[in-house]
Design a protein around this motif. Structure first.
Motif, PDB file in Angstrom:
ATOM      1  N   ALA A   1       3.118 -18.436  14.874  1.00  0.00           N
ATOM      2  CA  ALA A   1       2.630 -19.591  14.096  1.00  0.00           C
ATOM      3  C   ALA A   1       2.370 -20.741  15.068  1.00  0.00           C
ATOM      4  CB  ALA A   1       3.646 -20.003  13.031  1.00  0.00           C
ATOM      5  N   PRO A   2       1.379 -20.561  15.968  1.00  0.00           N
ATOM      6  CA  PRO A   2       1.179 -21.551  17.032  1.00  0.00           C
ATOM      7  C   PRO A   2       0.919 -22.964  16.517  1.00  0.00           C
ATOM      8  CG  PRO A   2      -0.508 -19.807  17.102  1.00  0.00           C
ATOM      9  CD  PRO A   2       0.441 -19.452  16.002  1.00  0.00           C
ATOM     10  N   LEU A   3       1.303 -23.928  17.347  1.00  0.00           N
ATOM     11  CA  LEU A   3       1.156 -25.345  16.987  1.00  0.00           C
ATOM     12  C   LEU A   3      -0.325 -25.671  16.785  1.00  0.00           C
ATOM     13  CD1 LEU A   3       2.822 -27.992  16.711  1.00  0.00           C
ATOM     14  CD2 LEU A   3       2.140 -28.495  19.061  1.00  0.00           C
ATOM     15  N   HIS A   4      -0.600 -26.322  15.657  1.00  0.00           N
ATOM     16  CA  HIS A   4      -1.981 -26.672  15.322  1.00  0.00           C
ATOM     17  C   HIS A   4      -2.182 -28.192  15.414  1.00  0.00           C
ATOM     18  CE1 HIS A   4      -5.710 -26.751  13.045  1.00  0.00           C
ATOM     19  NE2 HIS A   4      -5.156 -27.620  12.228  1.00  0.00           N
ATOM     20  N   ALA A   5      -1.158 -28.930  15.034  1.00  0.00           N
ATOM     21  CA  ALA A   5      -1.226 -30.400  15.077  1.00  0.00           C
ATOM     22  C   ALA A   5       0.199 -30.928  15.136  1.00  0.00           C
ATOM     23  CB  ALA A   5      -1.911 -30.931  13.818  1.00  0.00           C
ATOM     24  N   TRP A   6       0.352 -32.121  15.698  1.00  0.00           N
ATOM     25  CA  TRP A   6       1.681 -32.753  15.622  1.00  0.00           C
ATOM     26  C   TRP A   6       1.543 -34.261  15.513  1.00  0.00           C
ATOM     27  CZ3 TRP A   6       3.828 -36.094  19.364  1.00  0.00           C
ATOM     28  CH2 TRP A   6       3.175 -36.140  20.593  1.00  0.00           C
ATOM     29  N   TYR A   7       2.533 -34.845  14.879  1.00  0.00           N
ATOM     30  CA  TYR A   7       2.533 -36.287  14.613  1.00  0.00           C
ATOM     31  C   TYR A   7       3.897 -36.866  14.992  1.00  0.00           C
ATOM     32  CZ  TYR A   7      -1.029 -34.881  11.110  1.00  0.00           C
ATOM     33  OH  TYR A   7      -2.113 -34.349  10.447  1.00  0.00           O
ATOM     34  N   GLY A   8       3.905 -38.167  15.253  1.00  0.00           N
ATOM     35  CA  GLY A   8       5.166 -38.899  15.335  1.00  0.00           C
ATOM     36  C   GLY A   8       5.474 -39.491  13.964  1.00  0.00           C
ATOM     37  N   VAL A   9       6.753 -39.598  13.656  1.00  0.00           N
ATOM     38  CA  VAL A   9       7.184 -40.222  12.400  1.00  0.00           C
ATOM     39  C   VAL A   9       8.254 -41.253  12.741  1.00  0.00           C
ATOM     40  CG1 VAL A   9       8.333 -39.818  10.166  1.00  0.00           C
ATOM     41  CG2 VAL A   9       6.716 -38.126  11.071  1.00  0.00           C
ATOM     42  N   ARG A  10       8.115 -42.458  12.195  1.00  0.00           N
ATOM     43  CA  ARG A  10       9.009 -43.578  12.497  1.00  0.00           C
ATOM     44  C   ARG A  10       8.843 -44.021  13.947  1.00  0.00           C
ATOM     45  NH1 ARG A  10      14.941 -42.699  11.253  1.00  0.00           N
ATOM     46  NH2 ARG A  10      14.808 -41.233   9.562  1.00  0.00           N
ATOM     47  N   VAL A  11       7.684 -44.549  14.242  1.00  0.00           N
ATOM     48  CA  VAL A  11       7.432 -45.075  15.582  1.00  0.00           C
ATOM     49  C   VAL A  11       8.029 -46.472  15.700  1.00  0.00           C
ATOM     50  CG1 VAL A  11       5.633 -45.736  17.232  1.00  0.00           C
ATOM     51  CG2 VAL A  11       5.308 -43.713  15.777  1.00  0.00           C
ATOM     52  N   PHE A  12       7.729 -47.325  14.711  1.00  0.00           N
ATOM     53  CA  PHE A  12       8.153 -48.730  14.788  1.00  0.00           C
ATOM     54  C   PHE A  12       9.323 -49.057  13.856  1.00  0.00           C
ATOM     55  CE2 PHE A  12       3.515 -48.885  15.744  1.00  0.00           C
ATOM     56  CZ  PHE A  12       3.630 -49.242  17.081  1.00  0.00           C
ATOM     57  N   THR A  13       9.628 -48.150  12.940  1.00  0.00           N
ATOM     58  CA  THR A  13      10.579 -48.507  11.880  1.00  0.00           C
ATOM     59  C   THR A  13      11.943 -47.845  12.044  1.00  0.00           C
ATOM     60  OG1 THR A  13       9.561 -46.753  10.590  1.00  0.00           O
ATOM     61  CG2 THR A  13       8.842 -48.992  10.123  1.00  0.00           C
ATOM     62  N   ASP A  14      12.142 -47.149  13.162  1.00  0.00           N
ATOM     63  CA  ASP A  14      13.388 -46.390  13.295  1.00  0.00           C
ATOM     64  C   ASP A  14      14.629 -47.269  13.317  1.00  0.00           C
ATOM     65  OD1 ASP A  14      14.777 -43.909  13.623  1.00  0.00           O
ATOM     66  OD2 ASP A  14      15.182 -44.553  15.683  1.00  0.00           O
ATOM     67  N   THR A  15      14.474 -48.512  13.773  1.00  0.00           N
ATOM     68  CA  THR A  15      15.660 -49.354  13.886  1.00  0.00           C
ATOM     69  C   THR A  15      15.951 -50.144  12.597  1.00  0.00           C
ATOM     70  OG1 THR A  15      14.314 -51.062  14.884  1.00  0.00           O
ATOM     71  CG2 THR A  15      15.507 -49.630  16.406  1.00  0.00           C
ATOM     72  N   ALA A  16      15.117 -49.952  11.584  1.00  0.00           N
ATOM     73  CA  ALA A  16      15.406 -50.621  10.293  1.00  0.00           C
ATOM     74  C   ALA A  16      16.745 -50.106   9.768  1.00  0.00           C
ATOM     75  CB  ALA A  16      14.300 -50.309   9.291  1.00  0.00           C
TER      76      ALA A  16
ATOM     77  N   ASP B   1      19.730 -48.763   7.455  1.00  0.00           N
ATOM     78  CA  ASP B   1      19.776 -47.910   6.264  1.00  0.00           C
ATOM     79  C   ASP B   1      19.938 -48.820   5.054  1.00  0.00           C
ATOM     80  OD1 ASP B   1      19.622 -45.647   7.763  1.00  0.00           O
ATOM     81  OD2 ASP B   1      21.774 -45.278   7.802  1.00  0.00           O
ATOM     82  N   GLY B   2      19.204 -48.514   4.017  1.00  0.00           N
ATOM     83  CA  GLY B   2      19.325 -49.314   2.801  1.00  0.00           C
ATOM     84  C   GLY B   2      18.588 -50.643   2.875  1.00  0.00           C
ATOM     85  N   ALA B   3      17.782 -50.850   3.943  1.00  0.00           N
ATOM     86  CA  ALA B   3      17.012 -52.099   4.040  1.00  0.00           C
ATOM     87  C   ALA B   3      16.029 -52.161   2.868  1.00  0.00           C
ATOM     88  CB  ALA B   3      16.247 -52.132   5.363  1.00  0.00           C
ATOM     89  N   GLU B   4      15.782 -53.376   2.390  1.00  0.00           N
ATOM     90  CA  GLU B   4      14.842 -53.564   1.278  1.00  0.00           C
ATOM     91  C   GLU B   4      13.450 -53.100   1.708  1.00  0.00           C
ATOM     92  OE1 GLU B   4      14.780 -56.631  -1.337  1.00  0.00           O
ATOM     93  OE2 GLU B   4      16.812 -55.940  -1.773  1.00  0.00           O
ATOM     94  N   ILE B   5      12.694 -52.555   0.766  1.00  0.00           N
ATOM     95  CA  ILE B   5      11.306 -52.198   1.074  1.00  0.00           C
ATOM     96  C   ILE B   5      10.526 -53.500   1.199  1.00  0.00           C
ATOM     97  CG2 ILE B   5       9.239 -51.040   0.209  1.00  0.00           C
ATOM     98  CD1 ILE B   5      10.935 -48.820  -0.615  1.00  0.00           C
ATOM     99  N   PRO B   6       9.857 -53.728   2.350  1.00  0.00           N
ATOM    100  CA  PRO B   6       9.178 -55.013   2.522  1.00  0.00           C
ATOM    101  C   PRO B   6       7.950 -55.129   1.612  1.00  0.00           C
ATOM    102  CG  PRO B   6       8.787 -53.566   4.412  1.00  0.00           C
ATOM    103  CD  PRO B   6       9.735 -52.857   3.513  1.00  0.00           C
ATOM    104  N   THR B   7       7.554 -56.362   1.344  1.00  0.00           N
ATOM    105  CA  THR B   7       6.417 -56.566   0.437  1.00  0.00           C
ATOM    106  C   THR B   7       5.119 -56.056   1.059  1.00  0.00           C
ATOM    107  OG1 THR B   7       6.259 -58.773   1.346  1.00  0.00           O
ATOM    108  CG2 THR B   7       7.374 -58.570  -0.780  1.00  0.00           C
ATOM    109  N   ASP B   8       5.063 -56.026   2.409  1.00  0.00           N
ATOM    110  CA  ASP B   8       3.847 -55.540   3.069  1.00  0.00           C
ATOM    111  C   ASP B   8       3.977 -54.065   3.464  1.00  0.00           C
ATOM    112  OD1 ASP B   8       5.770 -55.875   4.966  1.00  0.00           O
ATOM    113  OD2 ASP B   8       4.495 -56.933   6.411  1.00  0.00           O
ATOM    114  N   VAL B   9       4.624 -53.281   2.605  1.00  0.00           N
ATOM    115  CA  VAL B   9       4.891 -51.880   2.936  1.00  0.00           C
ATOM    116  C   VAL B   9       3.598 -51.079   3.160  1.00  0.00           C
ATOM    117  CG1 VAL B   9       5.096 -51.100   0.529  1.00  0.00           C
ATOM    118  CG2 VAL B   9       6.280 -49.857   2.332  1.00  0.00           C
ATOM    119  N   GLU B  10       2.525 -51.438   2.466  1.00  0.00           N
ATOM    120  CA  GLU B  10       1.264 -50.701   2.657  1.00  0.00           C
ATOM    121  C   GLU B  10       0.745 -50.881   4.082  1.00  0.00           C
ATOM    122  OE1 GLU B  10      -0.401 -48.351   1.114  1.00  0.00           O
ATOM    123  OE2 GLU B  10       1.244 -48.323  -0.315  1.00  0.00           O
ATOM    124  N   ALA B  11       0.859 -52.112   4.596  1.00  0.00           N
ATOM    125  CA  ALA B  11       0.424 -52.376   5.969  1.00  0.00           C
ATOM    126  C   ALA B  11       1.329 -51.635   6.949  1.00  0.00           C
ATOM    127  CB  ALA B  11       0.438 -53.880   6.244  1.00  0.00           C
TER     128      ALA B  11
END
Ligand SMILES: C[S@@+](CC[C@H](N)C(=O)[O-])C[C@H]1O[C@@H](n2cnc3c(N)ncnc32)[C@H](O)[C@@H]1O
Length: 233
Positions: free
Chosen positions: A178-193, A195-205
């Motif tokens: 099942a060779p690798l076809h694509a890969w992504y990073g997840v949580r590039v800028f938000t990893d240090t938020a 746990d339980g932090a409020e969802i910010p109002t600009d979550v879409e951005a």
């Protein structure tokens, strides 16, 4: 994760095809439910009875048409061969599970066997190439220095677990057909938020930035998590 997964599904299967999805380590069933709502037939495997109850509770609030598309099996993700026939799924998810598995290769080989030809294997793992990022950004220099030379780490629940390196998983995926076809990073800028932090109002951005960084070099390489997509040959 959801957007990345949808991008891969859209690029691989005809629109409107009802896919057979296996979600191994489904937890409370966030992705499983989302995919069932999108019209797919989902089987979740989970070993923790508490998570299974939470998934059943979530499911109970859904209309019957969606409920009947979800099957939940209590079991170990390493035993998929006991429960299901080889080649019987179009998509296999294994998100946030490899961290807890000391020897991941047999699990991965079992998951690849579950896929029909052309099927998609979606893995979410802790990025073993960038373990110094979290302690480094937190100013914990001792831990950051130590993190360069290991794939072991202590997670936020206080558990000693393991991360995976991209090159090693790439080789494993090739080896299990099942060779690798694509890969992504997840949580590039938000990893240090916190746990339980409020969802910010600009979550879409926030999501737009994360989505872009997750598919762009060099940002994706230092993400906290990697989303790897293999395709069964
Ligand atoms: C971090 S959670 C991720 C849940 C979900 N996949 C998600 O992405 O939101 C990991 C889940 O994997 C389950 N798990 C860990 N090892 C497993 C195994 N060997 N077999 C089945 N489930 C397992 C845990 O019980 C937990 O619910």
């Amino acid at each position: 994760m959801a957007r990345q997964l949808d991008e891969q599904i859209a690029g691989r299967f005809p629109v409107g095809q009802r896919l057979r999805v296996l979600d191994v380590g489904m937890g409370q069933g966030t992705q499983a439910l989302r995919l069932a709502r999108a019209g797919h037939q989902v089987t979740g495997v989970e070993q923790d009875p508490k998570m299974i109850s939470a998934a059943h509770e979530e499911l109970a609030g859904e209309p019957e048409g969606i409920r009947e598309r979800v099957r939940i099996v209590q079991g170990d993700g390493r035993d998929t061969g006991v429960h299901f026939l080889p080649g019987s799924f179009d998509v296999v998810l294994c998100h946030g599970v490899l961290m807890y598995i000391e020897e991941p290769d047999p699990l991965l080989a079992g998951l690849a066997r579950m896929l029909a030809p052309g099927g998609l294997l979606s893995l979410l793992v802790r990025n073993g190439d960038a373990l110094a990022m979290r302690p480094g950004l937190g100013g914990d220099w001792g831990a950051a220095l130590a993190a360069f030379d290991t794939t072991a780490y202590r997670n936020r629940l206080g558990l000693d677990v393991r991360a995976d390196r991209l090159a090693e998983l790439t080789a494993t995926l090739a080896g299990i057909g099942a060779p690798l076809h694509a890969w992504y990073g997840v949580r590039v800028f938000t990893d240090t938020a916190a746990d339980g932090a409020e969802i910010p109002t600009d979550v879409e951005a926030l999501l737009a930035v994360e989505e872009r960084a997750g598919k762009t070099d060099p940002y994706r390489s230092v993400a906290a998590l990697l989303h790897l997509c293999g395709v069964r040959g």
